[in-house]
Motif scaffolding. Structure first.
Motif, PDB file in Angstrom:
ATOM      1  N   LEU A 153       1.299 -28.263 -20.177  1.00 34.87           N
ATOM      2  CA  LEU A 153       2.139 -29.404 -20.542  1.00 34.87           C
ATOM      3  C   LEU A 153       3.507 -28.942 -21.030  1.00 34.87           C
ATOM      4  N   ARG A 154       3.523 -27.860 -21.815  1.00 35.66           N
ATOM      5  CA  ARG A 154       4.799 -27.332 -22.290  1.00 35.66           C
ATOM      6  C   ARG A 154       5.606 -26.740 -21.143  1.00 35.66           C
ATOM      7  N   GLN A 155       4.926 -26.034 -20.226  1.00 35.56           N
ATOM      8  CA  GLN A 155       5.632 -25.430 -19.100  1.00 35.56           C
ATOM      9  C   GLN A 155       6.215 -26.494 -18.174  1.00 35.56           C
ATOM     10  N   ALA A 156       5.539 -27.636 -18.062  1.00 43.11           N
ATOM     11  CA  ALA A 156       6.041 -28.715 -17.213  1.00 43.11           C
ATOM     12  C   ALA A 156       7.146 -29.515 -17.883  1.00 43.11           C
ATOM     13  N   LYS A 157       7.474 -29.163 -19.139  1.00 43.92           N
ATOM     14  CA  LYS A 157       8.536 -29.830 -19.893  1.00 43.92           C
ATOM     15  C   LYS A 157       8.285 -31.336 -20.050  1.00 43.92           C
ATOM     16  N   ILE A 158       7.023 -31.687 -20.265  1.00 44.26           N
ATOM     17  CA  ILE A 158       6.696 -33.089 -20.533  1.00 44.26           C
ATOM     18  C   ILE A 158       7.087 -33.401 -21.972  1.00 44.26           C
ATOM     19  N   PRO A 159       7.864 -34.437 -22.213  1.00 45.27           N
ATOM     20  CA  PRO A 159       8.309 -34.751 -23.583  1.00 45.27           C
ATOM     21  C   PRO A 159       7.131 -35.008 -24.516  1.00 45.27           C
ATOM     22  N   ASP A 160       7.318 -34.679 -25.778  1.00 45.56           N
ATOM     23  CA  ASP A 160       6.249 -34.857 -26.762  1.00 45.56           C
ATOM     24  C   ASP A 160       5.861 -36.316 -26.923  1.00 45.56           C
ATOM     25  N   GLU A 161       6.813 -37.226 -26.712  1.00 42.14           N
ATOM     26  CA  GLU A 161       6.483 -38.642 -26.886  1.00 42.14           C
ATOM     27  C   GLU A 161       5.706 -39.222 -25.707  1.00 42.14           C
ATOM     28  N   ARG A 162       5.548 -38.445 -24.630  1.00 41.14           N
ATOM     29  CA  ARG A 162       4.791 -38.920 -23.474  1.00 41.14           C
ATOM     30  C   ARG A 162       3.327 -38.571 -23.667  1.00 41.14           C
ATOM     31  N   ALA A 163       2.561 -39.492 -24.221  1.00 38.49           N
ATOM     32  CA  ALA A 163       1.136 -39.272 -24.455  1.00 38.49           C
ATOM     33  C   ALA A 163       0.321 -39.830 -23.298  1.00 38.49           C
ATOM     34  N   PHE A 164      -0.921 -39.400 -23.195  1.00 34.93           N
ATOM     35  CA  PHE A 164      -1.799 -39.907 -22.147  1.00 34.93           C
ATOM     36  C   PHE A 164      -2.075 -41.387 -22.373  1.00 34.93           C
ATOM     37  N   ALA A 165      -2.114 -42.171 -21.297  1.00 37.29           N
ATOM     38  CA  ALA A 165      -2.412 -43.600 -21.377  1.00 37.29           C
ATOM     39  C   ALA A 165      -3.133 -44.018 -20.114  1.00 37.29           C
ATOM     40  N   THR A 166      -4.094 -44.902 -20.256  1.00 41.16           N
ATOM     41  CA  THR A 166      -4.801 -45.436 -19.104  1.00 41.16           C
ATOM     42  C   THR A 166      -3.933 -46.454 -18.382  1.00 41.16           C
ATOM     43  N   LYS A 167      -4.364 -46.864 -17.196  1.00 38.99           N
ATOM     44  CA  LYS A 167      -3.615 -47.883 -16.460  1.00 38.99           C
ATOM     45  C   LYS A 167      -3.529 -49.184 -17.250  1.00 38.99           C
ATOM     46  N   GLY A 168      -4.631 -49.536 -17.911  1.00 42.14           N
ATOM     47  CA  GLY A 168      -4.607 -50.756 -18.708  1.00 42.14           C
ATOM     48  C   GLY A 168      -3.617 -50.682 -19.846  1.00 42.14           C
ATOM     49  N   ASP A 169      -3.539 -49.525 -20.515  1.00 37.19           N
ATOM     50  CA  ASP A 169      -2.578 -49.361 -21.602  1.00 37.19           C
ATOM     51  C   ASP A 169      -1.138 -49.438 -21.090  1.00 37.19           C
ATOM     52  N   LEU A 170      -0.891 -48.802 -19.942  1.00 41.46           N
ATOM     53  CA  LEU A 170       0.449 -48.865 -19.361  1.00 41.46           C
ATOM     54  C   LEU A 170       0.834 -50.294 -18.998  1.00 41.46           C
ATOM     55  N   ALA A 171      -0.123 -51.028 -18.422  1.00 41.51           N
ATOM     56  CA  ALA A 171       0.159 -52.415 -18.042  1.00 41.51           C
ATOM     57  C   ALA A 171       0.465 -53.261 -19.267  1.00 41.51           C
ATOM     58  N   ARG A 213       8.056 -29.859 -12.588  1.00 45.12           N
ATOM     59  CA  ARG A 213       8.403 -30.193 -13.951  1.00 45.12           C
ATOM     60  C   ARG A 213       8.744 -31.674 -14.051  1.00 45.12           C
ATOM     61  N   TYR A 214       8.511 -32.192 -15.232  1.00 48.70           N
ATOM     62  CA  TYR A 214       8.689 -33.621 -15.479  1.00 48.70           C
ATOM     63  C   TYR A 214      10.131 -34.089 -15.252  1.00 48.70           C
ATOM     64  N   PRO A 215      11.163 -33.380 -15.741  1.00 42.42           N
ATOM     65  CA  PRO A 215      12.535 -33.880 -15.522  1.00 42.42           C
ATOM     66  C   PRO A 215      12.886 -34.036 -14.047  1.00 42.42           C
ATOM     67  N   GLY A 216      12.481 -33.060 -13.208  1.00 46.56           N
ATOM     68  CA  GLY A 216      12.776 -33.174 -11.787  1.00 46.56           C
ATOM     69  C   GLY A 216      12.053 -34.336 -11.144  1.00 46.56           C
ATOM     70  N   TRP A 217      10.792 -34.539 -11.531  1.00 50.32           N
ATOM     71  CA  TRP A 217      10.032 -35.673 -10.991  1.00 50.32           C
ATOM     72  C   TRP A 217      10.664 -36.995 -11.413  1.00 50.32           C
ATOM     73  N   TYR A 218      11.044 -37.086 -12.683  1.00 47.54           N
ATOM     74  CA  TYR A 218      11.613 -38.330 -13.201  1.00 47.54           C
ATOM     75  C   TYR A 218      12.917 -38.663 -12.486  1.00 47.54           C
ATOM     76  N   ARG A 219      13.748 -37.666 -12.253  1.00 45.78           N
ATOM     77  CA  ARG A 219      15.014 -37.906 -11.567  1.00 45.78           C
ATOM     78  C   ARG A 219      14.784 -38.351 -10.129  1.00 45.78           C
ATOM     79  N   HIS A 220      13.837 -37.716  -9.453  1.00 44.53           N
ATOM     80  CA  HIS A 220      13.566 -38.082  -8.062  1.00 44.53           C
ATOM     81  C   HIS A 220      13.081 -39.526  -7.967  1.00 44.53           C
ATOM     82  N   ILE A 221      12.118 -39.894  -8.802  1.00 42.17           N
ATOM     83  CA  ILE A 221      11.580 -41.257  -8.772  1.00 42.17           C
ATOM     84  C   ILE A 221      12.675 -42.269  -9.083  1.00 42.17           C
ATOM     85  N   THR A 222      13.494 -41.988 -10.080  1.00 39.10           N
ATOM     86  CA  THR A 222      14.553 -42.917 -10.471  1.00 39.10           C
ATOM     87  C   THR A 222      15.567 -43.117  -9.354  1.00 39.10           C
TER      88      THR A 222
END
Length: 320
Positions: free
Chosen positions: A70-88, A253-262
């Motif tokens: 998780l640290r190597q992928a540079k996932i932000p600390d505030e990004r916690a695991f959540a189920t689909k229901g929680d995200l919805a 890594r998370y930043p690259g994925w986030y930029r691509h999706i956006t």
């Protein structure tokens, strides 16, 4: 036992009890086939490790779930695991807090089977039409597929749930109001709960099921329209994949994925706006015949009522 599909303006209130079973996790060193990594961590935390620090102690680096991949992928600390229901629920709460006029929510069965999500919408007085699996339990009537199987032939009506690539999406629909729930609805309910089902004209054996919550007096055609609105979202994602490469990212890594999706979604929004401005028209209507048939049943009102069996001291159950 008589079929519970009767026409009535009254509903039989009932009480319901819900129980949620949570998964318990344990851990061993090797990863079982098909198991998710977060389960491995939870099992590892429960594992007895005598020696370093005493029984039940695990190394500090294991306790820090943000270390390693998780640290190597540079996932932000505030990004916690959540189920689909929680995200919805988070998305819906954010939308309700905005100035946008939110009146309906629709989603597929991955979200529709979440009773917490349905209850949250009911408490917010927001209508919904949510797909559910055929094994979905419905208060007072049991499994939804069993209840729909008892619907008479005349309960199925033809409705279009929106325009498709080849014209109107016409299906046969069955809909019935459910009895009120005393604990939730009170003496004067302002909303009705519904069960709905639809099947294709070409494949009548393939049935999709829905639960709905709508203001009193909402016609079935409106519920059908809301159910069909979900396909526009799915079409948007598919178009973004085909036209803008939404799913064609090779990042670790998370930043690259986030930029691509956006950027992919921004490009798709631009293309959609240009297509709307150009007045792109839909294709020709489908050639599937849609003959109308008169029902021999006499209607009382504009909807069907799904009544609950009434207990008797002797004889067969009656419906009301």
């Amino acid at each position: 036992m008589p079929a519970p599909w009767n026409r009535s303006e009254s509903a039989c209130p009932t009480r319901t009890t819900r129980q949620i079973n949570s998964d318990s996790y344990s851990e061993t060193s090797p990863r079982p086939h098909g198991e998710l990594p977060d389960r491995r961590i939870r099992r590892l935390l429960q594992r007895q490790r005598p020696g370093a620090g005493g029984p039940g102690t695990v190394p500090a680096e294991v306790l820090d779930l943000r270390s390693g991949p998780l640290r190597q992928a540079k996932i932000p600390d505030e990004r916690a695991f959540a189920t689909k229901g929680d995200l919805a629920k988070a998305i819906i709460m954010r939308a309700l807090a905005s100035p946008l006029p939110i009146a309906w929510v629709t989603a597929d069965s991955a979200y529709g089977q979440e009773w917490r999500l349905r209850r949250m919408l009911e408490e917010a007085s927001v209508g919904y039409v949510l797909a559910v699996p055929k094994s979905q339990h419905v208060h007072a009537v049991g499994r939804i597929d069993f209840a729909i199987a008892q619907a008479p032939e005349d309960a199925w009506e033809r409705h279009s749930c929106g325009a498709g690539a080849k014209g109107p999406r016409a299906y046969d629909w069955a809909a019935a109001r459910l009895p009120a729930i005393d604990d939730f609805d009170g003496d004067k309910p302002t909303h009705d709960r519904w069960v709905l089902a639809r099947h294709s004209l070409a494949r009548p054996d393939e049935i999709a099921y829905y639960l709905a919550y709508a203001p009193a007096g909402t016609p079935v055609a409106e519920l059908v329209r809301i159910a069909g609105a979900r396909w526009a979202v799915e079409e948007a994602f598919q178009a973004a994949k085909n036209e803008c490469g939404l799913d064609q990212y090779e990042v670790r890594r998370y930043p690259g994925w986030y930029r691509h999706i956006t950027l992919a979604m921004l490009a798709h929004a631009f293309l959609a706006a240009m297509a709307a401005a150009a007045g792109t028209e839909r294709g020709a209507a489908e050639t599937v015949p849609t003959p109308s048939h008169r029902s021999p049943w006499r209607k009382s009102g504009d909807s069907w009522q799904l009544a609950t069996p009434r207990r008797r001291t002797c004889g067969t159950p009656a419906t009301h």
